[in-house]
Design a protein around this motif. Structure first.
Motif, PDB file in Angstrom:
ATOM      1  N   GLY A 140      57.258  16.328  -9.097  1.00  0.00           N
ATOM      2  CA  GLY A 140      58.531  17.007  -9.271  1.00  0.00           C
ATOM      3  C   GLY A 140      58.537  18.038 -10.380  1.00  0.00           C
ATOM      4  O   GLY A 140      59.591  18.375 -10.930  1.00  0.00           O
ATOM      5  N   LEU A 141      57.364  18.579 -10.709  1.00  0.00           N
ATOM      6  CA  LEU A 141      57.235  19.528 -11.815  1.00  0.00           C
ATOM      7  C   LEU A 141      56.917  20.952 -11.363  1.00  0.00           C
ATOM      8  O   LEU A 141      56.763  21.842 -12.203  1.00  0.00           O
ATOM      9  CB  LEU A 141      56.139  19.061 -12.783  1.00  0.00           C
ATOM     10  CG  LEU A 141      56.360  17.714 -13.461  1.00  0.00           C
ATOM     11  CD1 LEU A 141      55.110  17.314 -14.255  1.00  0.00           C
ATOM     12  CD2 LEU A 141      57.572  17.763 -14.374  1.00  0.00           C
ATOM     13  N   ALA A 142      56.816  21.176 -10.067  1.00  0.00           N
ATOM     14  CA  ALA A 142      56.365  22.485  -9.575  1.00  0.00           C
ATOM     15  C   ALA A 142      57.270  23.616 -10.047  1.00  0.00           C
ATOM     16  O   ALA A 142      56.793  24.718 -10.336  1.00  0.00           O
ATOM     17  CB  ALA A 142      56.272  22.473  -8.050  1.00  0.00           C
ATOM     18  N   ASP A 143      58.566  23.350 -10.144  1.00  0.00           N
ATOM     19  CA  ASP A 143      59.485  24.422 -10.537  1.00  0.00           C
ATOM     20  C   ASP A 143      59.398  24.758 -12.025  1.00  0.00           C
ATOM     21  O   ASP A 143      60.010  25.728 -12.480  1.00  0.00           O
ATOM     22  CB  ASP A 143      60.926  24.064 -10.161  1.00  0.00           C
ATOM     23  CG  ASP A 143      61.432  22.795 -10.841  1.00  0.00           C
ATOM     24  OD1 ASP A 143      60.619  22.072 -11.446  1.00  0.00           O
ATOM     25  OD2 ASP A 143      62.640  22.524 -10.759  1.00  0.00           O
ATOM     26  N   ARG A 144      58.624  23.992 -12.778  1.00  0.00           N
ATOM     27  CA  ARG A 144      58.434  24.276 -14.203  1.00  0.00           C
ATOM     28  C   ARG A 144      57.154  25.061 -14.470  1.00  0.00           C
ATOM     29  O   ARG A 144      56.822  25.339 -15.619  1.00  0.00           O
ATOM     30  CB  ARG A 144      58.394  22.972 -15.013  1.00  0.00           C
ATOM     31  CG  ARG A 144      59.727  22.259 -15.083  1.00  0.00           C
ATOM     32  CD  ARG A 144      59.655  20.987 -15.900  1.00  0.00           C
ATOM     33  NE  ARG A 144      59.097  21.210 -17.234  1.00  0.00           N
ATOM     34  CZ  ARG A 144      58.865  20.231 -18.104  1.00  0.00           C
ATOM     35  NH1 ARG A 144      59.149  18.964 -17.781  1.00  0.00           N
ATOM     36  NH2 ARG A 144      58.349  20.482 -19.295  1.00  0.00           N
ATOM     37  N   ILE A 145      56.435  25.410 -13.396  1.00  0.00           N
ATOM     38  CA  ILE A 145      55.136  26.064 -13.554  1.00  0.00           C
ATOM     39  C   ILE A 145      55.135  27.419 -12.853  1.00  0.00           C
ATOM     40  O   ILE A 145      55.469  27.524 -11.667  1.00  0.00           O
ATOM     41  CB  ILE A 145      54.008  25.183 -12.980  1.00  0.00           C
ATOM     42  CG1 ILE A 145      53.939  23.850 -13.729  1.00  0.00           C
ATOM     43  CG2 ILE A 145      52.664  25.912 -13.049  1.00  0.00           C
ATOM     44  CD1 ILE A 145      52.959  22.864 -13.145  1.00  0.00           C
ATOM     45  N   GLU A 146      54.744  28.437 -13.591  1.00  0.00           N
ATOM     46  CA  GLU A 146      54.543  29.774 -13.028  1.00  0.00           C
ATOM     47  C   GLU A 146      53.056  29.943 -12.726  1.00  0.00           C
ATOM     48  O   GLU A 146      52.204  29.678 -13.586  1.00  0.00           O
ATOM     49  CB  GLU A 146      54.989  30.838 -14.029  1.00  0.00           C
ATOM     50  CG  GLU A 146      54.751  32.262 -13.560  1.00  0.00           C
ATOM     51  CD  GLU A 146      55.030  33.310 -14.629  1.00  0.00           C
ATOM     52  OE1 GLU A 146      54.818  34.503 -14.342  1.00  0.00           O
ATOM     53  OE2 GLU A 146      55.431  32.927 -15.754  1.00  0.00           O
ATOM     54  N   ILE A 147      52.742  30.371 -11.516  1.00  0.00           N
ATOM     55  CA  ILE A 147      51.357  30.601 -11.129  1.00  0.00           C
ATOM     56  C   ILE A 147      50.991  32.044 -11.477  1.00  0.00           C
ATOM     57  O   ILE A 147      51.649  32.977 -11.009  1.00  0.00           O
ATOM     58  CB  ILE A 147      51.136  30.364  -9.619  1.00  0.00           C
ATOM     59  CG1 ILE A 147      51.711  29.010  -9.185  1.00  0.00           C
ATOM     60  CG2 ILE A 147      49.651  30.486  -9.270  1.00  0.00           C
ATOM     61  CD1 ILE A 147      51.052  27.816  -9.794  1.00  0.00           C
ATOM     62  N   VAL A 148      49.947  32.203 -12.282  1.00  0.00           N
ATOM     63  CA  VAL A 148      49.464  33.536 -12.655  1.00  0.00           C
ATOM     64  C   VAL A 148      48.004  33.636 -12.237  1.00  0.00           C
ATOM     65  O   VAL A 148      47.163  32.835 -12.678  1.00  0.00           O
ATOM     66  CB  VAL A 148      49.613  33.798 -14.167  1.00  0.00           C
ATOM     67  CG1 VAL A 148      49.018  35.149 -14.543  1.00  0.00           C
ATOM     68  CG2 VAL A 148      51.087  33.731 -14.572  1.00  0.00           C
ATOM     69  N   ALA A 149      47.706  34.599 -11.382  1.00  0.00           N
ATOM     70  CA  ALA A 149      46.346  34.744 -10.855  1.00  0.00           C
ATOM     71  C   ALA A 149      45.347  35.003 -11.975  1.00  0.00           C
ATOM     72  O   ALA A 149      45.651  35.693 -12.954  1.00  0.00           O
ATOM     73  CB  ALA A 149      46.301  35.879  -9.843  1.00  0.00           C
TER      74      ALA A 149
END
Length: 200
Positions: free
Chosen positions: A23-32
């Motif tokens: 349930g933590l995906a919305d707290r993580i920004e994916i940066v290439a």
């Protein structure tokens, strides 16, 4: 938090799935991240220049995927993906085995990607391929016992099999029916598996 990774990385996929399960995906920004680019800040975040790297809210860089998964599990209250009980080391060993499977598969891909055909080492490729075959045989024997578990080990296993589908056309499937059944169960239980899949 910031996750430095690339779309096809099975190790990055492992972290993304773990974050979703917790349930933590919305707290993580994916940066290439580009591991081949010397100017990419990845090399200052992880001196090894490897992905994935998680930059915490406090600005701390964590690497690589087993550490990041354990950290996310801790943030989510602990004991969900890496339990503290006697099964902890069974799960960690499965994760390590599947991470090694991904490493051996990646090394074969890199040999073809970064070396011209006349410089490729058939013995080296055979050595890595034999690792994959051995691990798949062991995992095939264990697959029924995994049931519907969702933990650091089974997430790593699903990502390893997904990577073999991506880069080796799923040739593992014909001779490993119990692993196929495991992956079908996992994909049905964890929507993030399909959401993180990339096309070949």
């Amino acid at each position: 938090m910031i996750l430095r990774t690339s779309p096809a990385s099975p190790f990055g996929r492992k972290v993304k799935i773990a974050a979703a399960v917790l349930g933590l995906a919305d707290r993580i920004e994916i940066v290439a991240a580009d591991t081949n680019d010397p100017s990419d800040t990845l090399r200052t975040q992880n001196p090894l220049g490897k992905i994935p790297v998680l930059i915490t809210d406090e600005g701390k860089a964590l690497f690589d995927s087993p550490v990041i998964v354990a950290y996310l599990d801790h943030l989510a209250g602990g004991g969900r993906l890496v339990p503290a009980g006697p099964e902890r080391f069974e799960i960690l060993c499965l994760e390590a085995l599947c991470d090694g499977l991904m490493d051996a598969a990646l090394l074969q891909v890199y040999e073809g990607r970064f070396r011209s055909e006349d410089k490729r080492d058939a013995n080296w490729l055979g050595y890595q391929s034999a690792k994959v075959d051995r691990v798949l045989r062991v995992l095939e024997d264990q697959a029924d016992g995994l049931g519907d578990r969702i933990d650091a080990g089974t997430i790593a296993l699903a990502c390893a099999l997904g990577y073999l589908d991506l880069r080796f056309s799923g040739t593992w499937r014909e001779s490993h029916p119990r692993l196929v059944a495991f992956l079908e169960r996992f994909a049905a239980a964890v929507p993030a598996f399909e959401k993180t899949r990339v096309a070949a």
